[in-house]
Design a protein around this motif. Structure first.
Motif, short mmCIF file in Angstrom:
data_model
loop_
_atom_site.label_atom_id
_atom_site.label_comp_id
_atom_site.label_asym_id
_atom_site.label_seq_id
_atom_site.Cartn_x
_atom_site.Cartn_y
_atom_site.Cartn_z
N SER A 1 -7.75 34.36 -43.22
CA SER A 1 -8.56 33.18 -42.89
C SER A 1 -9.78 33.49 -42.06
CB SER A 1 -7.70 32.14 -42.16
OG SER A 1 -7.14 32.70 -40.98
N THR A 2 -9.82 34.66 -41.37
CA THR A 2 -11.01 34.98 -40.58
C THR A 2 -12.24 35.10 -41.46
OG1 THR A 2 -10.58 37.37 -40.72
CG2 THR A 2 -9.69 36.20 -38.81
N ASP A 3 -12.02 35.33 -42.74
CA ASP A 3 -13.12 35.44 -43.69
C ASP A 3 -13.91 34.15 -43.80
OD1 ASP A 3 -13.68 35.45 -47.13
OD2 ASP A 3 -14.52 36.97 -45.80
N GLN A 4 -13.29 33.02 -43.48
CA GLN A 4 -13.95 31.72 -43.59
C GLN A 4 -15.12 31.60 -42.61
OE1 GLN A 4 -10.79 28.91 -43.01
NE2 GLN A 4 -9.68 29.55 -44.84
N VAL A 5 -15.04 32.33 -41.50
CA VAL A 5 -16.07 32.23 -40.48
C VAL A 5 -17.36 32.91 -40.93
CG1 VAL A 5 -16.68 32.79 -38.10
CG2 VAL A 5 -14.32 32.13 -38.67
N TYR A 6 -17.24 34.11 -41.49
CA TYR A 6 -18.42 34.89 -41.84
C TYR A 6 -18.74 34.89 -43.33
CZ TYR A 6 -18.03 36.43 -37.05
OH TYR A 6 -17.96 36.45 -35.69
N LYS A 7 -17.98 34.07 -44.08
CA LYS A 7 -18.23 33.87 -45.51
C LYS A 7 -17.80 35.03 -46.38
CE LYS A 7 -19.95 29.97 -44.34
NZ LYS A 7 -19.07 28.79 -44.39
N GLN A 8 -17.95 36.27 -45.89
CA GLN A 8 -17.49 37.39 -46.71
C GLN A 8 -17.25 38.62 -45.84
OE1 GLN A 8 -20.12 39.00 -49.69
NE2 GLN A 8 -18.46 39.30 -51.14
N SER A 9 -16.01 39.07 -45.86
CA SER A 9 -15.64 40.33 -45.23
C SER A 9 -14.47 40.88 -46.03
CB SER A 9 -15.26 40.12 -43.76
OG SER A 9 -14.09 39.33 -43.67
N ILE A 10 -13.96 42.02 -45.60
CA ILE A 10 -12.79 42.60 -46.26
C ILE A 10 -11.61 42.42 -45.32
CG2 ILE A 10 -11.84 44.63 -47.42
CD1 ILE A 10 -14.70 45.83 -47.36
N PRO A 11 -10.77 41.42 -45.52
CA PRO A 11 -9.63 41.23 -44.62
C PRO A 11 -8.66 42.40 -44.73
CG PRO A 11 -9.42 39.82 -46.54
CD PRO A 11 -10.77 40.45 -46.62
N LEU A 12 -7.77 42.50 -43.76
CA LEU A 12 -6.86 43.64 -43.73
C LEU A 12 -6.03 43.76 -45.00
CD1 LEU A 12 -5.87 46.03 -42.09
CD2 LEU A 12 -4.21 44.53 -40.98
N SER A 13 -5.65 42.63 -45.57
CA SER A 13 -4.86 42.67 -46.81
C SER A 13 -5.60 43.42 -47.91
CB SER A 13 -4.54 41.25 -47.28
OG SER A 13 -5.74 40.51 -47.51
N LYS A 14 -6.90 43.19 -48.02
CA LYS A 14 -7.71 43.85 -49.04
C LYS A 14 -7.96 45.31 -48.67
CE LYS A 14 -9.96 43.38 -52.95
NZ LYS A 14 -9.26 42.98 -54.20
N GLN A 15 -8.15 45.59 -47.38
CA GLN A 15 -8.34 46.97 -46.94
C GLN A 15 -7.13 47.83 -47.32
OE1 GLN A 15 -9.70 47.45 -42.84
NE2 GLN A 15 -10.72 45.46 -42.90
N VAL A 16 -5.94 47.28 -47.10
CA VAL A 16 -4.72 48.01 -47.45
C VAL A 16 -4.61 48.18 -48.96
CG1 VAL A 16 -2.19 47.90 -47.38
CG2 VAL A 16 -3.52 47.36 -45.33
N GLU A 17 -5.02 47.17 -49.68
CA GLU A 17 -5.02 47.27 -51.15
C GLU A 17 -5.96 48.38 -51.61
OE1 GLU A 17 -6.70 44.57 -54.81
OE2 GLU A 17 -5.62 43.51 -53.22
N TYR A 18 -7.13 48.46 -50.99
CA TYR A 18 -8.07 49.53 -51.34
C TYR A 18 -7.45 50.89 -51.03
CZ TYR A 18 -12.06 46.31 -51.94
OH TYR A 18 -12.92 45.33 -52.37
N TYR A 19 -6.75 50.99 -49.91
CA TYR A 19 -6.12 52.26 -49.57
C TYR A 19 -5.10 52.68 -50.63
CZ TYR A 19 -2.87 55.65 -47.83
OH TYR A 19 -2.06 56.76 -47.75
N THR A 20 -4.33 51.75 -51.14
CA THR A 20 -3.34 52.11 -52.17
C THR A 20 -4.02 52.72 -53.39
OG1 THR A 20 -3.30 49.90 -53.17
CG2 THR A 20 -1.75 50.30 -51.39
N THR A 21 -5.22 52.25 -53.69
CA THR A 21 -5.99 52.82 -54.80
C THR A 21 -6.41 54.25 -54.48
OG1 THR A 21 -6.84 50.64 -55.43
CG2 THR A 21 -8.07 52.55 -56.21
N VAL A 22 -6.88 54.48 -53.25
CA VAL A 22 -7.26 55.82 -52.82
C VAL A 22 -6.04 56.75 -52.85
CG1 VAL A 22 -8.01 57.20 -50.83
CG2 VAL A 22 -9.23 55.10 -51.43
N HIS A 23 -4.92 56.26 -52.35
CA HIS A 23 -3.67 57.04 -52.37
C HIS A 23 -3.31 57.48 -53.78
CE1 HIS A 23 0.73 57.18 -53.03
NE2 HIS A 23 0.73 57.91 -51.91
N ASP A 24 -3.35 56.52 -54.69
CA ASP A 24 -2.99 56.82 -56.07
C ASP A 24 -3.95 57.83 -56.70
OD1 ASP A 24 -0.93 55.07 -55.70
OD2 ASP A 24 -1.80 53.45 -56.90
N ASP A 25 -5.25 57.72 -56.37
CA ASP A 25 -6.23 58.68 -56.88
C ASP A 25 -5.98 60.09 -56.33
OD1 ASP A 25 -7.56 56.90 -58.48
OD2 ASP A 25 -9.12 56.43 -57.01
N LEU A 26 -5.62 60.17 -55.05
CA LEU A 26 -5.32 61.47 -54.45
C LEU A 26 -4.10 62.11 -55.11
CD1 LEU A 26 -5.98 60.69 -50.66
CD2 LEU A 26 -7.28 62.28 -52.10
#
Length: 365
Positions: free
Chosen positions: A127-152
């Protein structure tokens, strides 16, 4: 003749390239293979530059006035931030922003020394994303990491990837925006203790996901007295700190320390972590500025109006001639000088600031 699997050959080749690059660059002694950074604007090194609709950006002057090349990079600072100094301490280049590395294709060589997923405006809660209209919340950051992990894993092989990841640092610097967001409807629906417990419960879930994909060493940075930042002081006629915000920060830190202890002792016995008590250290800066090299701990260096906090650090703003003697660069963020002091202390500091081990000790485990 037995042939080595091509995936393993590629993995060895990439690691050799990486080691040769480090040796040629003259980097200090390398203590860990990589750093993966999760967090908000305190450690954003440019991810938000790639979020076209975001209001939380720092890719314009006067940001970066003291950065090499005197350019704005997306760091919310006059120069380097905590992520840069942590990388320097362990002998690595700063982990590059994830969104600068991906445009539909993986970039495994760039992943070898780590990646930053941190984003200005991000929080533990989406919900903190609502303040600044667009950021990468922690849920998405962790999702991105899983992609990096799988690529490694795909490019290095499971064993080599696991070895690299298990020895790497996972730095987590987040929670300020969630505390700032405790108002209005949120405040009406939960009391402070319920709110911070929900923050730590959510964070615990994300740490579990990171652990399931190899993370073993965590650097967890606690919240400072964020009620003392210029934007909060500016709301008081007396220019005093917002004690309500500070109390919530303290409550969160206490809940976070308890959660980490339980996680280690009862659930994930193979993790190690270093918690840094930013609150106590920053309070010492505020209460004894001269002994820490500061002359101004209330007002921002860059901005306009009272405490330079009426108008944010924009190109129309003015900035102080000596950034080294200010605790705050803008409405919310520390100066490069302050960030350096925090990381110096987190890395080699005493056990009452960084515990159960400091970051240097964590790297050796």
């Amino acid at each position: 003749m037995t042939h080595m699997p091509s995936r393993n050959i590629m993995g060895i080749f990439l690691i050799l390239l990486f080691l040769i690059g480090l040796r040629c660059s003259g980097t200090a002694a390398q203590l860990v293979p990589a750093i993966f950074v999760f967090g908000d604007s305190l450690v954003d090194v440019g991810n938000n530059n790639h979020l076209h609709l975001s209001l939380a950006k720092a890719d314009f002057p006067h940001n970066g006035v003291d950065f090499p090349g005197k350019r704005a990079t997306g760091r919310f600072s006059n120069g380097k931030n905590a992520a840069d100094f942590l990388a320097e301490k362990v002998g690595l280049p700063t982990s590059p922003p994830y969104l600068s590395l991906v445009s539909g294709n993986s970039n495994v060589p760039s992943f070898l020394t780590g990646v930053s997923f941190a984003s200005g405006g991000a929080g533990i809660f989406d919900s903190t994303d609502q303040v600044y209209k667009q950021s990468i919340p922690l849920s998405k950051q962790v999702e991105y990491y899983t992609t990096v992990h799988d690529d490694l894993v795909k490019h290095l092989g499971s064993s080599a990837a696991h070895k690299l990841i298990s020895k790497s640092l996972f730095a987590v610097v987040i929670g300020s925006n969630d505390v700032f967001g405790y108002s209005g409807s949120v405040k009406a629906s939960s009391n402070p203790q319920q709110y911070v417990d929900s923050m730590t419960s959510s964070l615990k879930g994300y740490l579990n996901i990171l652990h399931s994909r190899g993370a073993r060493k965590f650097v967890i940075i606690g919240l400072g007295p964020i009620g003392c930042c210029p934007s909060q002081r500016n709301q008081n006629r007396t220019e005093e700190c917002n004690e309500g915000t500070n109390r919530l920060s303290l409550m969160y830190n206490e809940a976070l320390v308890a959660m980490l202890h339980t996680l280690k002792s009862e659930e994930l016995g193979d993790i190690s972590y270093s918690f840094y008590d930013t609150y106590t250290v920053m309070q010492s800066f505020i209460q004894s500025p001269a002994s820490n090299g500061f002359t101004e701990v209330k007002a921002a260096c860059c901005g306009l109006g009272k405490l330079k906090a009426k108008v944010a650090c924009l190109p129309i703003s003015k900035y102080c001639p000596n950034r080294r003697d200010h605790l705050f660069w803008d409405l919310y963020h520390p100066t490069e000088a302050a960030a350096r002091l925090f990381i110096d202390d987190a890395f080699d500091g005493p056990s009452h600031h960084a515990f159960p081990v400091n970051v240097r000790q964590l790297t050796a485990l």
